[in-house]
Design a protein around this motif. Structure first.
Motif, PDB file in Angstrom:
ATOM      1  N   GLY A 109       0.807  -1.216   0.000  1.00 11.61           N
ATOM      2  CA  GLY A 109       0.000   0.000   0.000  1.00 11.61           C
ATOM      3  C   GLY A 109       0.840   1.266   0.000  1.00 11.61           C
ATOM      4  N   LEU A 110       2.058   1.182   0.543  1.00 14.03           N
ATOM      5  CA  LEU A 110       2.893   2.370   0.666  1.00 14.03           C
ATOM      6  C   LEU A 110       3.786   2.556  -0.553  1.00 14.03           C
ATOM      7  N   SER A 111       3.632   1.692  -1.529  1.00  9.63           N
ATOM      8  CA  SER A 111       4.532   1.729  -2.677  1.00  9.63           C
ATOM      9  C   SER A 111       4.181   2.876  -3.619  1.00  9.63           C
ATOM     10  N   VAL A 112       5.191   3.304  -4.400  1.00  4.66           N
ATOM     11  CA  VAL A 112       4.984   4.371  -5.369  1.00  4.66           C
ATOM     12  C   VAL A 112       4.257   3.833  -6.606  1.00  4.66           C
ATOM     13  N   GLY A 113       4.292   2.508  -6.784  1.00  2.00           N
ATOM     14  CA  GLY A 113       3.431   1.908  -7.793  1.00  2.00           C
ATOM     15  C   GLY A 113       3.986   1.884  -9.203  1.00  2.00           C
ATOM     16  N   GLY A 114       5.296   1.958  -9.382  1.00  2.00           N
ATOM     17  CA  GLY A 114       5.829   1.981 -10.739  1.00  2.00           C
ATOM     18  C   GLY A 114       5.985   0.580 -11.293  1.00  2.00           C
ATOM     19  N   ALA A 408       6.714   6.856   4.762  1.00  2.00           N
ATOM     20  CA  ALA A 408       7.822   5.901   4.682  1.00  2.00           C
ATOM     21  C   ALA A 408       7.250   4.506   4.557  1.00  2.00           C
ATOM     22  N   GLY A 409       7.990   3.649   3.898  1.00  2.00           N
ATOM     23  CA  GLY A 409       7.558   2.259   3.750  1.00  2.00           C
ATOM     24  C   GLY A 409       8.787   1.371   3.776  1.00  2.00           C
TER      25      GLY A 409
END
Lengths: 486, 258
Positions: A109-114, A408-409
């Motif tokens: 969920g905390l990812s930047v999603g690239g 932060a993750g």
């Protein structure tokens, strides 16, 4: 019939209360007692959580074929592919155990999603290519009847990697490998860069590689919820609890050369409930370690790494949590709609977020500057010192910006070679790993899930060969290094 | 036990726009309409309780998807034998669109200028315009159109399956494409429009009436900035802006001297 009797009882209970007020002198919580009796009878009916003494509906089942430790995107992906590739349908009982159903600290969920195909290892490129296909056809893979379709909000804007003089040769090599595997990447000179993206300062850039198709960023939460919904509809059970113990049995065997070796098998997984000492022993055949940043701890529970150093028994799973910061800032004069995910020569990266000139970015710290992974507090000085200067140098418009928020993750960081660990452990034969992807787990999750499911169901990789990602490489010392890490 | 996840987890605005004929009971309740809704509810009731009905619904849904896939198969055989232009033309005409060869008139599938044999005359003539409006073209079907390297105009109005992923493929036509129309496509959002910056020769772009774009006015401005040489037709930039009643009175008031 039973249920009818129970409802009648409940009805009569309220009627009884009406009667009682007329006659007077009855216990006031009769309806509560009735609902407790109702609950007990319902748990005794077939299909309920039956236990003669107390209600066990909050506990995981006592038996399960596969227990997946960790309910993030990798764990759910393995569950999905297990259910999809199993023969016959409904044959395997899968239980997903996660200690936090809000996913507050989960990397997904905390990812930047690239998502990108610009890797140096062919296996990584193949994994990403399949995952992008999966995302594109997500409504065919994860369709649940009568539910709205998923919109992962994919931005097909591509990745732009910048290389200095030192890294230019490596980048060219990488692009050759990527093109061979079928990724659509093009190389650009500084002049072409300036023509295409006039907001870039090409000082210090010798070469750039730009992904044209199948790269960009998306909403990881949507993928997670889509997987969760589909996997629940396929009959996978979820349990919120922490894995505290594995009950194993060992058998001493001899290799062909006469050396003694201890093979272990996990028989039970103890799942402890939140805020209580209560635990449920789940008897299982296979355990999948997809616990992300905490996979190292889960592996230690199974006895992996407990042995004399430099032996297979003594080789730990080298996955540990590493904290990474992501900052969101607003820059009114910033780059326009065409901005790709830019990864600078210094390691800093940024991408656009939405229509309103907001940007997300960060930087991976060097080994010496690694922050303490004990909590998820954000260090704002890190932005001032390490992220802003290189980005402002690369994009002069960023000299004037305002940080809106930050979080932060954790990376499930593989300290050995920053690439994933997939497949069974050589000694603990029924623990399979799907972890250690060090920041690119989300974008490879669908493909890795399929690979692990193939390994579990058929004993070998069928579609993508990930034999170089097996656990044994830690003991043999064979590093599989990925050079394009953000 | 099948858990019921919270219904508030709506993941997307319902823009699923399957053809009305086959999807009465399968499409999510975008516009509940009396009998359709009742039939859908009965089927849902049964599907929740019987595995067979659920499998049947799954099967019908998969059949619908495969229908679209079948329509978008690549004409590899024709391409090898007669070249990319004939393959592209056959594909578009089969879908129900129209094709214009260089120096010729528009050829439509239903019009009287069309016959397969006549097409063969144009084996070496490049196609300069394709009108695929209202056709069921999707990501795979776009292969046939992307092979037309001299394409100058592409009309994809109201195509139900053209989405952001398809737009990311259009960069292959960057050298020749001058006119592009995406009006009325239900699945295109501003994220797909962001990858149109590759089309540097584009002179006319129509992005009107895109329901999935969240902020049409702002998107129009950003796309105009991204493609400076292109005329972008679409939403008015003031669309979506609301002027409050106080603003008008402030305009007329005289500024106080500081």
């Amino acid at each position: 019939m039973f249920r009818g009797a129970v409802w009648l009882l409940a009805g009569r209970g309220s009627l009884g209360r009406g009667l009682s007020t007329r006659s007077g002198g009855w216990t006031p919580d009769w309806t509560e007692k009735v609902s407790e009796i109702k609950k007990k009878i319902q748990s005794a009916l077939p299909g309920g959580a039956w236990h003669p003494l107390y209600d066990t509906s909050h506990l995981p089942p006592e038996h399960s074929d596969v227990v997946i430790v960790g309910g993030g995107v990798l764990g759910l992906s393995v569950a999905y592919w297990l259910k999809r590739l199993e023969k016959p349908r409904g044959a395997i009982k899968v239980l997903v155990v996660d200690r936090d159903h809000t996913y507050s600290q989960a990397s997904t969920g905390l990812s930047v999603g690239g998502i990108r195909q610009q890797f140096s290892l062919p296996e990584n490129i193949q994994l990403s290519l399949f995952s992008v296909d999966f995302l594109r056809n997500i409504n065919e893979y994860l369709a649940v009847v009568n539910d709205p379709p998923l919109d992962v909000q994919f931005n097909p804007s591509g990745y732009l990697f910048l290389a200095s003089e030192k890294g230019a040769a490596i980048m060219e090599n990488n692009v050759k490998v990527q093109r061979q595997e079928g990724a659509k990447v093009c190389l650009m000179s500084p002049e072409q860069l300036r023509n295409k993206f006039p907001w870039i300062n090409t000082d210090g850039v010798a070469l750039a590689s730009y992904g044209l198709e199948g790269e960009g960023w998306f909403d990881p939460w949507c993928l997670l919820q889509g997987l969760r919904r589909k996997v629940q509809s396929l009959g996978v059970l979820f349990s919120q609890g922490e894995v505290t113990r594995f009950i194993t049995s060992s058998s001493h065997m001899q290799t062909t050369s006469g050396k003694g070796v201890t093979m272990k098998r996990i028989h039970e997984v103890h799942v402890k409930m939140d805020h209580s000492l209560e635990y449920q022993p789940v008897e299982c055949a296979i355990v999948i370690n997809a616990a992300g940043a905490w996979s190292g701890q889960v592996a230690e529970l199974a006895g992996i790494g407990k042995g004399p150093p430099d032996t297979l028994e003594g080789t730990k799973l080298p996955v540990e949590p590493r904290k990474r910061y992501v900052y969101l800032w607003h820059c009114p004069e910033g780059p326009g709609l065409e901005t790709p995910f830019v990864a600078d020569t210094s390691g800093a990266y940024f991408r656009r977020e939405g229509l309103g000139h907001n940007y997300l970015g960060g930087c991976s710290p060097t080994e010496e500057e690694e922050p303490d992974p004990g909590n998820l507090e954000v260090d704002h000085d890190f932005f001032q010192d390490k992220v802003w200067p290189p980005l402002a140098h690369r994009v002069p418009a960023f000299q004037c910006l305002k940080v809106r928020s930050a979080w932060a993750g954790y990376y499930d960081y593989n300290t050995f070679d920053q690439n994933g660990v997939v497949g069974p452990h050589p000694l603990v034969s029924n623990m399979y790993f799907a972890t250690g992807f060090s920041g690119h787990g989300l974008q490879q999750a669908p493909a890795v899930g399929r690979a692990v499911a193939e390994m579990v169901l058929e004993g070998q990789f069928r579609t993508i060969d990930l034999s170089s990602f097996l656990f044994s490489r830690f003991y043999l010392g064979e590093k599989v290094e990925e050079r394009n890490i953000i | 036990m099948r858990g019921k996840y919270p219904r508030c987890l709506r993941l997307v605005a319902p823009i699923w726009n399957l053809s009305a004929s086959g999807s009465r009971c399968l499409s999510s309740a975008v516009t509940p309409e009396g009998n359709q809704r009742k039939g859908g509810m009965l089927l849902q009731f049964l599907a929740d309780r019987f595995y067979d009905v659920e499998a049947l619904r799954d099967y019908l849904f998969q059949k619908q998807l495969s229908k679209v896939h079948k329509k978008n198969r690549s004409f590899v055989g024709i391409k090898k034998r007669y070249g990319p232009y004939i393959a592209g033309a056959s594909f578009v005409l089969k879908q129900g669109g129209a094709v214009k060869f260089q120096g010729q008139e528009w050829i439509r599938a239903t019009g009287h200028g069309y016959s397969r044999l006549k097409l063969l005359n144009f084996q070496a003539v490049p196609i300069e315009a394709v009108d695929a409006s209202d056709c069921a073209i999707n990501y795979e079907g776009l292969d046939n159109i992307l092979a037309l390297k001299e394409l100058q105009s592409l009309f994809l109005q109201r195509c139900p399956h053209v989405d952001d992923w398809c737009l990311s493929r259009l960069h292959q036509l960057a050298s020749s494409l001058q006119e592009l129309s995406l009006a009325g496509c239900p699945r295109i959002s501003e994220r797909g429009l962001a990858c149109l910056h590759h089309l540097q020769n584009l002179r006319r772009l129509d992005i009107s009436d895109l329901p999935a774009v969240s902020n049409p006015g702002l998107t129009q401005i950003l796309v105009e900035e991204m493609l400076p040489k292109c005329e972008v037709v679409g939403a008015e930039w003031a669309q979506g802006l609301k002027s409050g009643p106080e603003e008008q009175s402030q305009d007329t008031a005289s500024p106080l001297p500081t």
